[in-house]
Design an enzyme around this catalytic site. Structure first.
Site, PDB file in Angstrom:
ATOM      1  N   ALA A  66       0.879  -1.075  -0.194  1.00  0.00           N
ATOM      2  CA  ALA A  66      -0.046  -0.170   0.237  1.00  0.00           C
ATOM      3  C   ALA A  66       1.212   1.578   0.035  1.00  0.00           C
ATOM      4  CB  ALA A  66      -0.758   0.036   1.211  1.00  0.00           C
ATOM      5  N   GLY A 105       0.577  -5.010   0.297  1.00  0.00           N
ATOM      6  CA  GLY A 105      -0.341  -5.407  -0.256  1.00  0.00           C
ATOM      7  C   GLY A 105       0.148  -5.632  -1.553  1.00  0.00           C
ATOM      8  N   GLU A 108      -0.429  -9.446  -0.682  1.00  0.00           N
ATOM      9  CA  GLU A 108      -1.528  -9.355  -1.085  1.00  0.00           C
ATOM     10  C   GLU A 108      -2.627 -10.017  -1.804  1.00  0.00           C
ATOM     11  OE1 GLU A 108      -1.834  -6.386   2.537  1.00  0.00           O
ATOM     12  OE2 GLU A 108      -3.108  -8.187   3.396  1.00  0.00           O
ATOM     13  N   GLU A 128       4.122  -5.459   7.102  1.00  0.00           N
ATOM     14  CA  GLU A 128       3.757  -4.715   8.010  1.00  0.00           C
ATOM     15  C   GLU A 128       3.719  -4.420   9.232  1.00  0.00           C
ATOM     16  OE1 GLU A 128       2.248  -7.043   6.059  1.00  0.00           O
ATOM     17  OE2 GLU A 128       0.709  -5.581   4.314  1.00  0.00           O
TER      18      GLU A 128
HETATM   19  N1  3HC Z   1       4.283   3.873   0.024  1.00  0.00           N
HETATM   20  C1  3HC Z   1       5.045   4.748  -0.411  1.00  0.00           C
HETATM   21  N2  3HC Z   1       6.697   4.782  -0.329  1.00  0.00           N
HETATM   22  C2  3HC Z   1       6.605   3.904  -0.509  1.00  0.00           C
HETATM   23  C3  3HC Z   1       7.009   2.488  -0.459  1.00  0.00           C
HETATM   24  C4  3HC Z   1       5.172   2.179   0.403  1.00  0.00           C
HETATM   25  N3  3HC Z   1       4.562   1.495   0.484  1.00  0.00           N
HETATM   26  N4  3HC Z   1       7.888   2.147  -0.334  1.00  0.00           N
HETATM   27  C5  3HC Z   1       8.674   2.741  -1.232  1.00  0.00           C
HETATM   28  N5  3HC Z   1       8.434   3.911  -0.872  1.00  0.00           N
HETATM   29  C6  3HC Z   1       9.005   4.721  -1.156  1.00  0.00           C
HETATM   30  C7  3HC Z   1      10.337   5.543  -0.562  1.00  0.00           C
HETATM   31  O1  3HC Z   1      10.089   6.243   0.793  1.00  0.00           O
HETATM   32  C8  3HC Z   1      11.732   5.891  -1.184  1.00  0.00           C
HETATM   33  O2  3HC Z   1      10.826   6.646  -1.479  1.00  0.00           O
HETATM   34  P1  3HC Z   1      12.372   8.581  -1.688  1.00  0.00           P
HETATM   35  O3  3HC Z   1      13.186   8.623  -2.883  1.00  0.00           O
HETATM   36  O4  3HC Z   1      11.218   9.412  -1.845  1.00  0.00           O
HETATM   37  O5  3HC Z   1      12.795   8.350  -0.716  1.00  0.00           O
HETATM   38  C9  3HC Z   1      11.610   4.663  -2.731  1.00  0.00           C
HETATM   39  O6  3HC Z   1       9.722   4.543  -2.297  1.00  0.00           O
HETATM   40  C10 3HC Z   1      12.331   3.732  -2.362  1.00  0.00           C
HETATM   41  O7  3HC Z   1      12.046   3.705  -0.998  1.00  0.00           O
HETATM   42  P2  3HC Z   1      13.528   2.924  -0.742  1.00  0.00           P
HETATM   43  O8  3HC Z   1      15.202   3.663  -0.765  1.00  0.00           O
HETATM   44  O9  3HC Z   1      13.367   2.282   0.624  1.00  0.00           O
HETATM   45  O10 3HC Z   1      13.761   1.507  -1.616  1.00  0.00           O
HETATM   46  P3  3HC Z   1      14.368   0.088  -2.204  1.00  0.00           P
HETATM   47  O11 3HC Z   1      14.747   0.057  -3.245  1.00  0.00           O
HETATM   48  O12 3HC Z   1      16.080   0.055  -1.184  1.00  0.00           O
HETATM   49  O13 3HC Z   1      13.668  -0.412  -1.374  1.00  0.00           O
HETATM   50  C11 3HC Z   1      11.459  -2.122  -0.673  1.00  0.00           C
HETATM   51  C12 3HC Z   1      12.603  -0.675  -1.325  1.00  0.00           C
HETATM   52  C13 3HC Z   1      11.587  -3.053  -0.923  1.00  0.00           C
HETATM   53  C14 3HC Z   1      10.086  -2.030  -1.605  1.00  0.00           C
HETATM   54  C15 3HC Z   1      11.380  -0.926   0.493  1.00  0.00           C
HETATM   55  O14 3HC Z   1      11.384   0.293  -0.248  1.00  0.00           O
HETATM   56  C16 3HC Z   1      10.467  -0.796   1.532  1.00  0.00           C
HETATM   57  O15 3HC Z   1      10.385  -2.218   2.320  1.00  0.00           O
HETATM   58  N6  3HC Z   1       9.173  -0.471   1.257  1.00  0.00           N
HETATM   59  C17 3HC Z   1       7.798  -1.107   2.242  1.00  0.00           C
HETATM   60  C18 3HC Z   1       7.213  -2.366   1.696  1.00  0.00           C
HETATM   61  C19 3HC Z   1       6.353  -2.139   2.891  1.00  0.00           C
HETATM   62  O16 3HC Z   1       6.189  -2.143   3.762  1.00  0.00           O
HETATM   63  N7  3HC Z   1       5.000  -2.285   2.504  1.00  0.00           N
HETATM   64  C20 3HC Z   1       3.896  -2.697   3.095  1.00  0.00           C
HETATM   65  C21 3HC Z   1       3.268  -1.752   2.933  1.00  0.00           C
HETATM   66  S1  3HC Z   1       1.484  -1.484   4.451  1.00  0.00           S
HETATM   67  C22 3HC Z   1       0.570  -2.445   3.472  1.00  0.00           C
HETATM   68  O17 3HC Z   1       0.814  -3.265   2.341  1.00  0.00           O
HETATM   69  C23 3HC Z   1      -0.655  -2.427   4.423  1.00  0.00           C
HETATM   70  C24 3HC Z   1      -1.753  -3.316   3.390  1.00  0.00           C
HETATM   71  O18 3HC Z   1      -1.569  -4.620   3.934  1.00  0.00           O
HETATM   72  C25 3HC Z   1      -2.984  -2.756   3.532  1.00  0.00           C
END
Ligand code: 3HC
Length: 644
Positions: A66, A105, A108, A128
């Site tokens: 998400a 997500g 998912e 998450e």
């Molecule tokens: N939402 C919004 N922005 C995100 C994002 C997300 N889920 N994931 C990454 N970004 C953004 C980062 O803030 C960063 O922004 P910036 O360049 O402006 O600083 C950019 O994307 C690149 O991210 P990274 O610097 O972390 O890039 P990497 O290549 O090192 O890592 C990644 C990529 C492994 C995808 C890492 O970004 C990550 O772990 N992201 C989060 C994944 C996550 O936690 N997903 C779950 C989200 S909550 C959810 O899905 C709820 C659902 O269950 C309903």
């Protein structure tokens, strides 16, 4: 091929429709992506030339979850659950083709597809929990149906990423494509499914893995008890256990409702707000703020490590792992004997524990050259010295300065070094940086990178880029001795010492810090400085005291000096952002991430209250509590440290 706006396109090949979404940087499932998915699927369902559908992403990764930046804003339709329902109920076979990281997500969404194929280098997972959340789009109900509740608990409560090969073994994906051939192999896979003519498979209909006789009756209680220490203070893990518990107890749709309610509770929680703040803070820390023009980091492909210390060896191995060529110079011993032994031992242990194969070790060892002659470092782009003797450090940097390429970056490690003095004694002051590799046992991820007035923006950008490449988190600091970590936490240690001298039992101080959320080993780290010979005092459970002090007041006496010192660092430009101070406190000293770090916590309790308490403490205990001018200014303006 139709190009549906900027972020999606559809192509039909051999009866298989491929919907590609490309929304940089990580294909987060924001409203534009949800709309593109919704419309793309509707179009392909209506298209009679399409028999099966593949969901593919462009760019570096499959959907990374998400869009976290949308949390806290008014939700916009279509919502993710509605899009996923459409995918799951699609009348044509729908296949997720994953590369990069399919997370949260994003995974998912893959779980609502009828089949999942992934590139060999892909990773999948539900992280998450690291944001103080639980998978809120069906993950807690569908994953147990694929891998069983015991494995689902482990995967979702830890939130780790699972490599494709392991994911296939666990049943989290159905097939692995050839590297670089995901699209072609997914189309072939779709054709094979169509040829078989099997009915559509929906995970929601599969109940064999969650049948009561397929897992121990006390699974959930046992899991809670076994993981009590790592779950302490966090809100999300307990909610995850409840949601997975629902998956085995109630029908699928009721389980989804339970998951949604628990997700919404977490999304509104202080803990999740703090953890989401930390997610962005860690990424922000890598960016170099300020007006200096940076032409971009100089790529680092070869690294020199001087000194065979444990940290030096650690960094050498991390650099080899990141694909860099490494030369380790162990000046003290013949041909780097100490380093050779340490590296061989560390790799042997990795093979023994099953963390690496012998082939992987051979490949990595090939990247590390060991020697005792610094002249061999002439090819290195960046050299870090790890000597333990401060006088020797100065000598090593000067010697390197005289013999290595003029564009090589020289880094001196440690947390009490005079980087500025060292830089100006070199012929390349603009290419000398300080690096403090934090040696914390359970989170050795923090590296403070010190920039002096003379350091070039490119040199510091390159050094920070190197730190990220080896999987550490870089935070920029000024050149002061003590960097950020030592400055802020010694403010706490000083007060702990003073409180003990006035009669507060060390055990009480430890118990207060523990209850606040500091891990026991980090308290030892702090108390090692604060309490001196701890054995002579009572244990952490001893809450008796000699001085009549209120617990809350005592806790504030320990924690508010950290906030105040952080504000002073910002004032003096020893730190760039308040969020950088939080990253350092969390990674370096185990400040509980669900409290967001000292500066976030201060904003949460309110800066006027922080200021008035500091003034009260100052009246009682002296000038050490004098509020920083920046804090006073923030209060006067009604501003905050971390809230924009
Ligand atoms: N939402 C919004 N922005 C995100 C994002 C997300 N889920 N994931 C990454 N970004 C953004 C980062 O803030 C960063 O922004 P910036 O360049 O402006 O600083 C950019 O994307 C690149 O991210 P990274 O610097 O972390 O890039 P990497 O290549 O090192 O890592 C990644 C990529 C492994 C995808 C890492 O970004 C990550 O772990 N992201 C989060 C994944 C996550 O936690 N997903 C779950 C989200 S909550 C959810 O899905 C709820 C659902 O269950 C309903």
């Amino acid at each position: 091929m139709s190009n549906k706006g900027e972020i999606s396109s559809i192509a039909v090949e051999d009866g298989v429709g491929v919907l590609t979404i490309d929304s940089p940087p990580v294909n987060a499932l924001g409203v534009a992506v949800r709309r593109a998915l919704d419309e793309g699927i509707r179009e392909m369902v209506q298209d009679t030339s399409v028999d099966a559908i593949i969901l593919l992403c462009g760019g570096r990764t499959f959907f990374a979850g998400a869009d976290i930046s949308e949390f806290g804003k008014a939700p916009q339709v279509p919502l993710l659950p509605a899009v996923l329902e459409k995918i799951e109920n699609c009348p044509k076979p729908l296949i997720a083709a994953m590369h990069g990281t399919a997370l949260g997500g994003g995974y998912e969404l893959a779980l609502t597809c009828h089949y999942r194929i992934a590139a060999p280098s892909a990773k999948v997972g539900l992280p998450e929990v690291k944001l103080g959340l639980l998978p809120g789009a069906g993950g807690t109900q569908r994953l147990p149906r694929l891998v069983g509740p015991a494995m689902a608990l482990d995967l979702i409560v830890k939130g780790d990423q699972v490599p494709a090969v392991q994911a296939l073994q666990l049943g989290m994906i159905d097939a692995i494509a050839r590297e670089g051939q995901l699209r072609e192999d997914a189309i072939a896979y779709a054709r094979a499914i169509l040829a078989e003519g099997v009915p559509l498979r929906r995970i929601r209909d599969r109940n064999e893995k969650i049948a009561p006789d397929s897992f121990p009756a006390d699974l959930f209680d046992t899991f809670r008890a076994a993981n009590a220490a790592s779950m302490r203070g966090f809100k999300a893990p307990g909610h995850i256990v409840q949601a997975i518990g629902a998956s085995v107890r109630v029908p699928f749709d009721d389980g989804l409702l339970r998951e949604r309610a628990l997700f919404q509770e977490l999304r509104a929680s202080r803990e999740s707000a703090a953890q989401r703040y930390y997610f962005f803070a860690e990424r922000e820390a890598a960016k170099i703020a300020g007006n200096q023009k940076v032409s971009g980091p100089v790529p680092i492909t070869s690294v020199g490590i001087v000194g065979g210390t444990a940290m030096g060896i650690d960094i050498a191995m991390a650099a080899a792992d990141a694909g860099l060529a490494v030369t380790v110079i162990d000046i003290d011993t013949a041909a780097g004997g100490r380093a050779r032994r340490s590296i061989a031992d560390a790799y042997a242990a990795a093979v023994h524990d099953g963390r690496m194969t012998a082939e992987e070790v051979a490949r990595l060892q090939d990247r590390i050259a060991l020697a005792d002659d610094p002249a061999l470092l002439s090819a290195s782009d960046l050299i870090v010295e790890f000597d333990e003797d401060p006088a020797e450090k100065q000598r090593i940097i000067r010697r390197l300065d005289a013999i290595v390429r003029t564009d090589t970056i020289l880094a001196t490690s440690g947390n009490t070094i005079d980087v500025e003095g060292m830089a100006v004694s070199c012929s390349r002051p603009e290419r000398v940086v300080g690096m403090h590799f934090c040696a914390s046992a359970d989170a050795p991820r923090l590296v403070e990178a010190a920039r002096c007035a003379v350091t070039s923006p490119e040199a510091i950008a390159s050094a920070m880029h190197f730190v990220r490449r080896i999987g550490r988190v870089a935070v920029l600091t000024g050149p002061r001795r003590g960097f950020i970590a030592n400055r802020i936490m010694s403010a706490m240690a000083t007060q702990a010492r003073a409180a003990i001298a006035e009669g507060s039992p060390p055990g009480l101080l430890e118990a207060l810090l523990y209850d606040y959320g500091f891990p026991a080993d980090h308290i030892q780290q702090i108390s090692g400085t604060a309490f001196g010979d701890f054995d002579q005092y009572s244990t952490a459970t001893d809450r008796t005291r000699q001085a009549p002090v209120d617990d809350e007041e005592l806790l504030e006496r320990l924690l508010l000096p950290v906030v105040n010192e952080g504000a002073k660092l910002l004032e003096e430009k020893g730190a760039t952002r308040a969020s950088d101070i939080d990253v350092v406190a969390i990674l370096g000293y185990g400040w509980p991430v669900y409290r967001g770090g000292p500066m976030f916590w201060a904003d949460e309790i309110g800066l006027p209250r922080v200021l008035s308490t500091l003034n009260e403490l100052r009246a009682r205990h002296g000038e050490a509590f004098r509020p920083s001018a920046l804090l006073e200014e923030k209060v006067a303006l009604g501003a905050s440290f971390t809230r924009g």
